[in-house]
Motif scaffolding. Structure first.
Motif, PDB file in Angstrom:
ATOM      1  N   PRO A  15      40.082 -17.390  -8.224  1.00 60.19           N
ATOM      2  CA  PRO A  15      39.046 -17.910  -7.345  1.00 60.19           C
ATOM      3  C   PRO A  15      37.939 -16.888  -7.153  1.00 60.19           C
ATOM      4  O   PRO A  15      38.192 -15.713  -6.884  1.00 60.19           O
ATOM      5  N   GLY A  16      36.701 -17.363  -7.287  1.00 52.78           N
ATOM      6  CA  GLY A  16      35.563 -16.493  -7.075  1.00 52.78           C
ATOM      7  C   GLY A  16      35.194 -15.657  -8.282  1.00 52.78           C
ATOM      8  O   GLY A  16      34.196 -14.954  -8.264  1.00 52.78           O
ATOM      9  N   GLU A  99      35.057 -25.791 -11.954  1.00 52.50           N
ATOM     10  CA  GLU A  99      34.044 -25.294 -11.008  1.00 52.50           C
ATOM     11  C   GLU A  99      33.962 -26.200  -9.788  1.00 52.50           C
ATOM     12  O   GLU A  99      33.870 -25.724  -8.647  1.00 52.50           O
ATOM     13  N   GLU A 102      36.946 -25.425  -7.607  1.00 53.51           N
ATOM     14  CA  GLU A 102      36.763 -24.164  -6.869  1.00 53.51           C
ATOM     15  C   GLU A 102      35.842 -24.340  -5.666  1.00 53.51           C
ATOM     16  O   GLU A 102      36.085 -23.770  -4.598  1.00 53.51           O
ATOM     17  N   LEU A 103      34.793 -25.116  -5.857  1.00 55.77           N
ATOM     18  CA  LEU A 103      33.855 -25.340  -4.753  1.00 55.77           C
ATOM     19  C   LEU A 103      34.524 -26.086  -3.605  1.00 55.77           C
ATOM     20  O   LEU A 103      34.192 -25.855  -2.430  1.00 55.77           O
ATOM     21  N   ARG A 109      34.051 -18.215  -0.984  1.00 57.35           N
ATOM     22  CA  ARG A 109      34.124 -17.298  -2.116  1.00 57.35           C
ATOM     23  C   ARG A 109      33.102 -17.673  -3.185  1.00 57.35           C
ATOM     24  O   ARG A 109      32.498 -16.804  -3.825  1.00 57.35           O
ATOM     25  N   GLU A 110      32.909 -18.949  -3.377  1.00 60.07           N
ATOM     26  CA  GLU A 110      31.915 -19.388  -4.357  1.00 60.07           C
ATOM     27  C   GLU A 110      30.498 -19.044  -3.909  1.00 60.07           C
ATOM     28  O   GLU A 110      29.646 -18.709  -4.731  1.00 60.07           O
ATOM     29  N   GLU A 113      30.050 -15.466  -4.645  1.00 59.38           N
ATOM     30  CA  GLU A 113      29.886 -15.307  -6.090  1.00 59.38           C
ATOM     31  C   GLU A 113      28.467 -15.644  -6.521  1.00 59.38           C
ATOM     32  O   GLU A 113      27.860 -14.923  -7.324  1.00 59.38           O
ATOM     33  N   LEU A 114      27.936 -16.731  -5.997  1.00 56.06           N
ATOM     34  CA  LEU A 114      26.570 -17.124  -6.339  1.00 56.06           C
ATOM     35  C   LEU A 114      25.575 -16.079  -5.863  1.00 56.06           C
ATOM     36  O   LEU A 114      24.616 -15.748  -6.561  1.00 56.06           O
ATOM     37  N   THR A 136      22.955 -23.923  -2.461  1.00 59.20           N
ATOM     38  CA  THR A 136      24.239 -24.524  -2.088  1.00 59.20           C
ATOM     39  C   THR A 136      24.035 -25.730  -1.182  1.00 59.20           C
ATOM     40  O   THR A 136      24.709 -26.763  -1.331  1.00 59.20           O
ATOM     41  N   HIS A 144      25.952 -23.731  -9.287  1.00 62.07           N
ATOM     42  CA  HIS A 144      26.961 -22.924  -9.964  1.00 62.07           C
ATOM     43  C   HIS A 144      27.028 -23.246 -11.456  1.00 62.07           C
ATOM     44  O   HIS A 144      27.259 -22.346 -12.278  1.00 62.07           O
ATOM     45  N   GLU A 148      26.331 -19.811 -13.252  1.00 61.22           N
ATOM     46  CA  GLU A 148      27.580 -19.272 -13.802  1.00 61.22           C
ATOM     47  C   GLU A 148      27.837 -19.703 -15.233  1.00 61.22           C
ATOM     48  O   GLU A 148      28.125 -18.891 -16.103  1.00 61.22           O
TER      49      GLU A 148
END
Length: 246
Positions: A15-16, A99, A102-103, A109-110, A113-114, A136, A144, A148
């Protein structure tokens, strides 16, 4: 034809953890497949018909061999491109699905990361955070996918488009050496076909170099040398077979 390595399940990052995947636009993918298909059609068909012409002056035999090679090559190129691009598309879909998961499970955490991704691009921590928050809020998944994965979820590669482009371009490329060796008189067939193929490979090599932002002279030299070698080898084999058979 493109070599394809079958993929198993996509590895799951922590994660992340940033994860990357390459993505090509549909138009560039079609151009790439088209140029590669034309190159293959020219070289493989030229080598085939030159080899056959070295053994016989029969127009029917040369035409039959050339047509069989062109059809088989077009089908092979289309199938290979379809499988290759389908594998790429499946990978992109798997990455996008993970992805999204994860979101849903680790939104904070996402977000971090962003933010880190935009900091790595040169933004100050404060600005990067603000950009990440705004993106977001608008569409976290799209943000993302772009930052990403470098994937546009609405413009995934199309295996059918790549396959059709590859098959058509191979057939068009194959037509040139086939016509170049059938139309002239038997005594001048091979040299005329050789010159026509070299000129055609010069053009396609230059286009390939432009599409790949590579050096034109080097790309053209490699392609022309490879095509000339292929024709020389098949001509030599054809002459040898003709001598042994006679």
């Amino acid at each position: 034809m493109t070599n394809v390595v079958p993929l198993g399940p996509v590895a799951t990052p922590h994660p992340g953890e940033p994860h990357t995947a390459g993505g090509l636009s549909g138009r560039l993918n079609q151009l790439r497949a088209g140029v590669l298909g034309a190159n293959d059609g020219i070289v493989s068909t030229a080598a085939l018909v030159v080899g056959v012409a070295a053994t016989t002056a029969s127009t029917g035999a040369i035409l039959a061999a050339g047509m069989a090679g062109a059809v088989a090559g077009a089908v092979s190129m289309a199938l290979g491109e379809y499988v290759s691009v389908s594998t790429q598309r499946d990978t992109e879909r798997s990455l996008l699905a993970y992805e999204r998961l994860e979101l849903e499970q680790f939104p904070e955490r996402e977000l971090e990361e962003l933010t880190a991704l935009y900091e790595a691009k040169g933004l100050t921590p404060r600005t990067a955070r603000q950009v990440a928050l705004e993106l977001t809020a608008k569409d976290a998944f799209a943000a993302h996918a772009d930052a990403e994965l470098h994937i546009d979820p609405d413009a995934l590669t199309s295996p059918w488009q790549a396959a059709v482009a590859s098959a058509i371009s191979f057939a068009l490329g194959a037509a040139l050496p086939l016509l170049a060796i059938l139309l002239p008189p038997p005594g001048t067939r091979i040299p005329i076909a050789f010159v026509a193929v070299v000129l055609a490979l010069t053009v396609t090599g230059a286009v390939s170099a432009r599409l790949g932002s590579a050096g034109v002279v080097r790309a053209v030299s490699r392609l022309v040398a490879g095509g000339a070698l292929a024709m020389a080898v098949t001509f030599g084999i054809g002459q040898l077979v003709s001598t042994l058979a006679g």
